[in-house]
Scaffold this active site. Structure first.
Site, short mmCIF file in Angstrom:
data_model
loop_
_atom_site.label_atom_id
_atom_site.label_comp_id
_atom_site.label_asym_id
_atom_site.label_seq_id
_atom_site.Cartn_x
_atom_site.Cartn_y
_atom_site.Cartn_z
N ASN A 82 0.85 -1.20 0.00
CA ASN A 82 0.00 0.00 0.00
C ASN A 82 0.88 1.25 0.00
OD1 ASN A 82 0.53 0.87 2.85
ND2 ASN A 82 -0.33 -1.17 3.24
N ASP A 112 -4.38 -6.14 5.37
CA ASP A 112 -5.39 -6.97 6.03
C ASP A 112 -5.36 -8.40 5.49
OD1 ASP A 112 -6.40 -5.02 7.74
OD2 ASP A 112 -7.60 -4.14 6.13
N LYS A 151 8.81 -17.60 -9.89
CA LYS A 151 8.07 -16.50 -10.50
C LYS A 151 6.88 -17.05 -11.30
CE LYS A 151 8.68 -12.58 -13.48
NZ LYS A 151 9.47 -12.01 -14.56
N ASP A 171 -4.25 -9.41 13.19
CA ASP A 171 -4.43 -8.00 13.52
C ASP A 171 -3.58 -7.67 14.74
OD1 ASP A 171 -5.42 -5.52 14.53
OD2 ASP A 171 -7.18 -5.77 13.25
N ILE A 172 -2.52 -6.92 14.51
CA ILE A 172 -1.54 -6.65 15.57
C ILE A 172 -2.18 -5.78 16.66
CG2 ILE A 172 0.75 -5.69 16.07
CD1 ILE A 172 1.32 -6.14 13.00
N PHE A 212 -4.28 3.76 14.68
CA PHE A 212 -4.53 4.80 13.68
C PHE A 212 -5.68 4.33 12.80
CE2 PHE A 212 -1.39 8.26 13.47
CZ PHE A 212 -0.69 7.95 14.62
N LYS A 254 -13.97 1.81 15.01
CA LYS A 254 -12.73 1.01 14.96
C LYS A 254 -12.07 0.93 16.33
CE LYS A 254 -10.65 0.79 11.11
NZ LYS A 254 -10.02 1.25 9.89
N LYS A 266 -11.35 -2.64 17.95
CA LYS A 266 -9.97 -3.10 18.18
C LYS A 266 -9.65 -3.18 19.66
CE LYS A 266 -8.42 -2.49 13.74
NZ LYS A 266 -7.49 -3.26 12.92
O1 C5P Z 1 -6.28 -1.34 8.53
P1 C5P Z 1 -7.10 -0.80 9.65
O2 C5P Z 1 -7.90 0.41 9.28
O3 C5P Z 1 -7.90 -1.85 10.37
O4 C5P Z 1 -6.01 -0.25 10.69
C1 C5P Z 1 -6.40 0.32 11.90
C2 C5P Z 1 -5.34 0.16 12.94
O5 C5P Z 1 -5.08 -1.23 13.14
C3 C5P Z 1 -3.99 0.77 12.64
O6 C5P Z 1 -3.49 1.28 13.85
C4 C5P Z 1 -3.13 -0.39 12.17
O7 C5P Z 1 -1.77 -0.22 12.49
C5 C5P Z 1 -3.71 -1.54 12.96
N1 C5P Z 1 -3.66 -2.84 12.29
C6 C5P Z 1 -2.86 -3.83 12.80
N2 C5P Z 1 -2.83 -5.07 12.20
C7 C5P Z 1 -3.60 -5.32 11.13
C8 C5P Z 1 -4.43 -4.32 10.59
C9 C5P Z 1 -4.42 -3.09 11.19
O8 C5P Z 1 -2.15 -3.58 13.78
N3 C5P Z 1 -3.55 -6.51 10.57
#
Ligand code: C5P
Length: 403
Positions: free
Chosen positions: A210, A278, A288, A306-307, A325, A339, A343
């Site tokens: 991205n 994601d 390749k 999702d961290i 964020f 969100k 989260k």
């Molecule tokens: O991509 P998304 O809008 O869900 O991201 C929101 C927050 O979640 C951000 O702080 C991003 O760093 C975190 N995140 C994460 N691991 C993921 C997707 C998003 O830590 N796989």
């Protein structure tokens, strides 16, 4: 969230009208203002306009019994974190320089135990007068700070040095003072920051990625380190050099980022700034993918860990403050608050990345800080300033929790 406060002394000069704007500039930066208006200042702006903008009583008189009963002049001079004199007239400079106190403003200037920032404003010849310059030199020797005066057209029709600095410049100086004076506030704290994009490989040469540049996350890591924190920056692929004094761990994929972030814990705070993919391709081939062999018509994807959610939901070892964020393109604040809840993080920093705002990869950012306590929108500013302000907020929040 905002905690810093300023005692603003408004002197009697035409620039006093700009001090009204200064109050608003400070408020935009989350800085509270309480004001003293001198008798001469009240010839230019009214206590009512000052009081309406500060949202506090505007103090004018040293000998007002009601004021003294509510808040004595000594307490008034010490309650704020910084005293700002704007406009600082020749008269207001001369009093503290010579140890003179005759009214509320000059008394507060002698009684305060806080630093004083002067924003002088006067006619060019007055400013150049040796008597004024002597007072300025004395005040500087005594540790006073100055912003301006600037050169330009003056209200009196002359041209030269003597124009009061613009309200935004004075507010910048106030903010810079707060940032510098808070050095070391995060000493002994460990903060983990994730930044940048992730690369999700498809084959040895291709990946899904991205537009994240990593600039905001790197700036946050640097700002936290400046305040004395031990910072672990877990970064996806970026072009940026590792910030000075920051332990930088470079990773490629979301899964690597997850592993590096989790092994960096325990931490007092975690700031998930990374634009983590994601999804990743379900299958990564070792060779390749060749067009001649049928190539690709679709890419089956599978979800990445999702961290942010994983850190937020840790039963044991959850950092005291977890910040995410939310880069959104529409209904930004609503989506961001949803969100935050989904989260399970404490704060979410929402920013609008709809086309045209130039946030992704750009130098500036417009953010809103969302917490359980509410929302606070910051004006558009360089990412480094967003980082400094956020680091100061983090330091404040952590200082309110036990070590
Ligand atoms: O991509 P998304 O809008 O869900 O991201 C929101 C927050 O979640 C951000 O702080 C991003 O760093 C975190 N995140 C994460 N691991 C993921 C997707 C998003 O830590 N796989």
């Amino acid at each position: 969230m905002a905690t810093k406060s300023v005692l603003l002394i408004i002197g009697g000069g035409i620039a006093a009208y700009k001090s009204l704007e200064l109050i608003r500039e400070c408020a935009k930066r989350g800085i509270r203002t309480r004001a003293i208006l001198t008798r001469a200042g009240a010839e230019f702006v009214t206590p009512l306009s000052v009081g309406s903008l500060t949202g506090e009583k505007c103090y004018t008189d040293l000998f007002d019994l009601t004021d003294e009963a509510e808040m004595g002049h000594i307490e008034l001079s010490r309650a704020a974190d910084l005293v700002v004199v704007a406009p600082a007239t020749a008269d207001l400079l001369s009093k503290p320089a010579n140890g003179v106190a005759g009214d509320l403003a000059s008394t507060a200037l002698l009684a305060t135990d806080k630093p004083v920032l002067f924003a002088p404003a006067m006619n060019v010849r007055m400013w150049a007068h040796p008597g004024v310059q002597r007072n300025v030199a004395t005040l500087k020797e005594d540790g006073a700070l100055f912003v301006g005066p600037n050169e330009g057209d003056m209200a009196c029709g002359e041209y030269g040095a003597g124009r009061m600095a613009e309200p935004s410049e004075i507010a910048d100086a106030v903010e810079a003072y707060f940032a510098a004076s808070s050095d070391g506030r995060l000493k002994g704290r460990h903060v983990v920051v994730t930044a940048g994009p992730t690369h999700e490989p498809l084959d040895p040469v291709r990946y899904i990625a991205n537009r994240s540049s990593g600039k905001q996350g790197y700036a946050i890591a640097a700002a936290l380190a400046k305040l004395g924190a031990r910072v672990t920056l877990v970064s996806g692929p970026t072009e940026l050099p590792a910030p000075a004094g920051v332990d930088t761990v470079r990773v490629q994929t979301a899964r690597e980022m997850m592993e590096a972030t989790m092994s960096a814990l325990p931490a007092d705070a975690a700031i998930c700034c990374a634009a983590v993919a994601d999804y990743r391709p379900e299958i990564e081939t070792n060779q390749k993918i060749k067009k001649e062999r049928g190539g690709l018509s679709s890419i089956p994807l599978t979800e990445n860990p999702d961290i942010l959610r994983s850190i937020s939901s840790l039963d044991v070892g959850r950092p005291g403050l977890v910040i995410g964020f939310a880069a959104e393109t529409d209904d930004v604040l609503c989506n961001a608050e949803a969100k935050r809840k989904r989260k399970g993080c404490d704060w979410i920093i929402a920013n609008d990345v709809s086309s045209g705002t130039g946030t992704m990869g750009g130098e500036n950012n417009s953010v809103t800080v969302i917490s359980e306590a509410g929302q606070e929108s910051w004006e558009n500013m360089p990412k480094a300033r967003v980082a400094d302000r956020l680091a100061a907020y983090i330091a404040d929040a952590l200082s309110k929790r036990a070590t």
